[in-house]
Design a protein around this motif. Structure first.
Motif, short mmCIF file in Angstrom:
data_model
loop_
_atom_site.label_atom_id
_atom_site.label_comp_id
_atom_site.label_asym_id
_atom_site.label_seq_id
_atom_site.Cartn_x
_atom_site.Cartn_y
_atom_site.Cartn_z
N ASP A 65 0.54 -0.80 0.16
CA ASP A 65 0.06 -0.33 0.36
C ASP A 65 0.64 1.18 0.10
N THR A 66 1.92 0.28 1.10
CA THR A 66 2.46 2.38 1.21
C THR A 66 3.73 2.72 -0.65
N TRP A 67 4.17 1.88 -1.68
CA TRP A 67 4.60 1.84 -2.98
C TRP A 67 3.30 2.08 -3.95
N HIS A 68 2.49 2.04 -3.63
CA HIS A 68 1.30 2.01 -4.74
C HIS A 68 0.71 3.84 -4.15
N LEU A 486 -0.78 20.99 -3.26
CA LEU A 486 -1.25 20.03 -1.69
C LEU A 486 -2.59 19.70 -1.21
N ALA A 487 -2.94 20.05 -1.39
CA ALA A 487 -5.01 19.13 -1.03
C ALA A 487 -4.18 18.21 -1.50
N ASN A 488 -3.89 18.25 -2.85
CA ASN A 488 -4.71 16.34 -3.49
C ASN A 488 -3.54 15.69 -3.04
N LEU A 489 -2.27 16.69 -2.73
CA LEU A 489 -1.95 15.43 -1.94
C LEU A 489 -1.37 14.93 -0.58
N ALA A 490 -2.43 15.75 0.00
CA ALA A 490 -3.08 14.71 1.20
C ALA A 490 -3.73 13.53 1.34
N VAL A 491 -4.55 14.66 0.20
CA VAL A 491 -5.62 13.77 0.21
C VAL A 491 -5.45 11.73 -0.88
N SER A 492 -4.06 12.22 -1.96
CA SER A 492 -3.98 10.67 -1.75
C SER A 492 -2.89 9.95 -1.89
N LEU A 493 -2.01 10.84 -0.88
CA LEU A 493 -1.24 9.92 0.11
C LEU A 493 -1.89 9.27 1.27
N THR A 494 -3.15 9.76 2.08
CA THR A 494 -4.33 9.03 3.08
C THR A 494 -5.35 8.29 3.20
N PHE A 495 -5.57 8.40 1.17
CA PHE A 495 -6.37 7.70 0.80
C PHE A 495 -6.35 6.50 1.65
N LEU A 496 -5.88 5.48 1.19
CA LEU A 496 -5.37 4.03 1.34
C LEU A 496 -5.75 3.97 3.10
N SER A 497 -5.17 4.77 3.67
CA SER A 497 -5.08 4.84 5.36
C SER A 497 -6.11 5.28 5.69
N LEU A 498 -6.72 5.88 5.34
CA LEU A 498 -7.70 6.79 5.92
C LEU A 498 -8.98 5.40 5.81
N VAL A 499 -9.03 4.63 4.56
CA VAL A 499 -10.11 3.81 4.74
C VAL A 499 -9.28 2.40 5.42
N GLY A 500 -7.92 2.46 5.78
CA GLY A 500 -8.46 1.05 6.90
C GLY A 500 -8.15 2.16 8.21
N ALA A 501 -8.45 2.99 8.43
CA ALA A 501 -8.80 3.66 9.99
C ALA A 501 -10.24 4.01 10.63
N LEU A 502 -11.07 4.22 8.73
CA LEU A 502 -12.34 4.79 9.07
C LEU A 502 -13.36 4.20 8.51
N GLY A 503 -12.90 3.09 7.56
CA GLY A 503 -13.60 2.06 6.82
C GLY A 503 -13.81 2.97 5.75
N ARG A 504 -14.04 1.83 4.44
CA ARG A 504 -14.85 2.91 3.23
C ARG A 504 -16.13 3.54 3.99
N VAL A 509 -17.72 9.76 4.39
CA VAL A 509 -18.70 10.35 5.07
C VAL A 509 -18.04 11.93 5.49
N LEU A 510 -16.21 11.63 5.74
CA LEU A 510 -15.72 12.99 5.79
C LEU A 510 -16.00 13.82 5.14
N TYR A 511 -15.52 13.03 3.35
CA TYR A 511 -15.42 13.58 2.02
C TYR A 511 -17.07 14.63 2.44
N ALA A 512 -18.00 14.31 2.07
CA ALA A 512 -19.45 14.40 2.34
C ALA A 512 -19.12 15.88 3.21
N ALA A 513 -18.68 15.98 4.60
CA ALA A 513 -18.76 16.68 5.87
C ALA A 513 -17.78 17.38 4.82
N VAL A 514 -17.03 17.26 4.58
CA VAL A 514 -15.95 18.87 4.72
C VAL A 514 -15.87 19.25 2.96
N ALA A 515 -17.30 18.56 2.09
CA ALA A 515 -18.13 19.24 1.17
C ALA A 515 -18.51 20.13 1.35
#
Length: 591
Positions: A65-68, A486-504, A509-515
């Protein structure tokens, strides 16, 4: 008294009509737009191709996942750094040279990635591609906006975004066509060198931005450029005088320009905050998570065949492209503000639906019925198994999936089935679960793009190309683009990690709240820029009094040596005069 953050642009009802210029579109203007927008196509292609290619690259190089995340995000990180440099470079060297440099980087990066023999070389190729993306993403909209007449500026700037989403669609279709071809991912990445080879000679034959040339004191070249970019009989002298008058206002009695000067001047600072806010909201609403990981998201929804997932990823790309065409049709009719706000509200709703789709699939996930000896993998169904960092093994029967078991992943090669699963000749699911409603997240993806593409896709780029004064347009657009990356980098670097921490479901839901939060902010602060000349854009941000007063000497006609370039419109008797408030006098109706 403090100036309001946003002001209304004076219109005809204010008693100060501004003499409108006639339509200024011609074939050369469209050619310049198309050649410049090839940079947008390459930007879209190289961000879109990674979604399908990485499904194959991950299997070939056995990526973690890290290399991906690193290979996906490397381009974004380089684009962020180069977008900060793109603005000052465009203001110093010109818009066209920066786009040409981006084109060269696209070609070199595509070839390096296609020929990569290891994940490290592939990473290097993606870094070079990031140089092209960073330079092009902030500079192409500025060149198009500065070359376009006011009545077509929104439409032509949106053409660049249409090329971008068209590049993403082309990438998705090509990925589907090459998914079962030997070394198909190499062809996917290498084909980007072809559009770059077309853009390099094409753009060399086209003019530079007239507004940049006037700002650099190259008025004769600006006159020649405007003459090429406007139809026969167009009052080029009038437009040139308007641009020159604004440049004179900006240059007289002004301190040094640059990022610090932008922050010192209240109107420009307000514009910059809005521009950066738009770009950050666009990214934190999850758009490039959807584009970079669409094939992976589709696999997560329960589509098990990689080729099928790659082909299905073309569906969101097609919806994105079609939505951008809708935005092109509406931007000059509806306006920037209504299009942006409606789009963002729909985006928040679609993200909530996407989260609901994943929640339903998780709730109805196949249960674990075969006990295992591994404590960390003692879970009750497929979704909880994968959330615990394990993989799911199950049997395909005539009545559907059955006999589920939760097993540890093989370190360094999560996609490979463990020995227990291989011995039983069962199906291994490391990052997806068999689900009865796998179509729900795919529907959510498509609805997300239906909402996002007409407004939040193009409008942050269109508005950022408009709202800054000429001396700050390159730097302002570059800084806003750097916030985007910069925001793109933060989102793309953390997506798979967020899925692991918060679930899919929790991640979306987090993205919906930000929008939803972004919608509330833009409802308060976003002005309408449709039809406002670039030279008067500061009025929207309470900046009319920030500039030194404009007198009629600033609006002197072009030098006599420009007369041959400007044709009949260049006679001294027809030279335009502007009133001291910077507006064309009412008697100056275009011929």
């Amino acid at each position: 008294m403090d100036r309001p953050l946003l002001s209304e642009y004076p219109g005809p009802d204010d008693g100060q009509p501004e003499a409108p210029l006639p339509p200024g579109r011609c074939a050369m203007l469209y050619l310049l737009t198309a050649m410049s927008a090839i940079g947008g196509f390459l930007f879209g292609y190289d961000t879109g191709v990674v979604s399908g290619a990485m499904v194959l690259v991950r299997a070939e190089f056995h990526l973690s996942d890290t290399w991906h995340e690193l290979i996906v995000s490397a381009t974004v990180g380089t684009a962020w750094l180069l977008s900060m440099a793109a603005g000052p470079l465009a203001d110093r060297l010109g818009r066209r040279p920066v786009i040409l440099a981006a084109s060269a980087a696209f070609g070199a990066g595509a070839l390096l990635a296609a020929l990569a023999g290891s994940q490290q070389t592939l990473l290097a190729g993606r870094l070079v591609l990031g140089v092209g993306i960073g330079l092009a993403s902030s500079t192409v909209p500025v060149l198009i906006a500065e070359a376009a007449p006011a009545e077509a500026r929104g439409f032509l700037t949106t053409v660049n975004i249409a090329f971008t989403t068209g590049g993403q669609l082309a990438a998705a279709l090509l990925c589907g066509a090459l998914a079962d071809v030997t070394d198909g991912w190499r062809w996917m990445m290498g084909v980007a060198a072809l559009p770059a080879a077309v853009q390099l000679p094409g753009l060399l034959a086209l003019p530079e931005s007239p507004r940049f040339l006037v700002a650099r004191g190259r008025r004769s070249e600006a006159a020649a450029a405007l003459t090429r970019l406007r139809p026969a009989g167009f009052p080029v002298r009038t437009e040139l005088a308007r641009v020159a008058a604004q440049c004179a206002r900006e240059q007289r009695g002004r301190r040094a320009y640059g990022p610090t000067a932008m922050l010192r001047r209240p109107a420009v600072r307000r514009a910059l905050l809005l521009g950066c806010g738009l770009q950050v909201i666009q990214q934190l609403a999850g758009i490039n998570t959807v584009m970079y990981y669409s094939a992976s998201i589709i696999q997560m929804s329960g589509v098990r065949n990689p080729t099928t997932a790659i082909w299905l990823a073309a569906l969101p790309a097609a919806v994105n492209f079609a939505g951008t065409l809708v935005g092109m049709a509406l931007v000059e009719r509806v306006g920037r503000r209504p299009l942006t706000l409606t789009s963002l509200l729909g985006t928040a709703g679609a993200l909530a639906l996407l989260a609901a789709g994943f929640w339903v699939n998780a709730a109805q996930s196949l249960p674990v019925t075969v006990p295992v000896e591994f404590p960390q993998c003692r879970q009750y169904n497929c979704a909880s198994c994968q959330s615990a960092g394990c993989g799911f093994c199950f049997a395909e029967t005539l009545s559907g999936p059955a006999n589920g078991s939760c097993l540890p992943l093989i370190v360094g090669n999560a996609s490979a089935p463990p020995a227990e699963c291989r011995a039983a000749h069962q199906v291994w699911a490391a990052d997806w679960c068999p689900a009865p409603h796998s179509w729900l997240p795919v529907l959510g993806l498509c609805l997300y793009l239906v909402a996002f593409a007409p407004g939040m896709g193009p409008m942050p780029w269109t508005i950022n190309a408009e709202i800054y004064p000429a001396w700050a347009r390159g730097s302002g657009s570059g800084l806003a683009a750097s916030c985007n990356w910069l925001a793109n980098l933060a989102v793309s670097l953390t997506f798979l990690s967020l899925v692991g921490a918060l679930g899919r479901a929790g991640t979306f839901v987090l993205y919906a709240a930000v929008a939803a939060a972004g919608w509330l902010l833009l409802l308060r602060w976003l002005p309408e820029t449709r039809g406002v000349p670039l030279e008067n854009m500061a009025v929207l941000f309470g900046g009319d009094g920030d500039d030194p007063p404009l007198d009629e000497d600033d609006c002197e006609p072009p030098p006599e040596e420009d007369a041959a370039l400007l044709g009949a419109d260049s006679s001294p008797e027809g030279s335009p005069r502007l009133s001291v408030d910077g507006r064309l006098t009412p008697d100056l109706q275009p011929r």
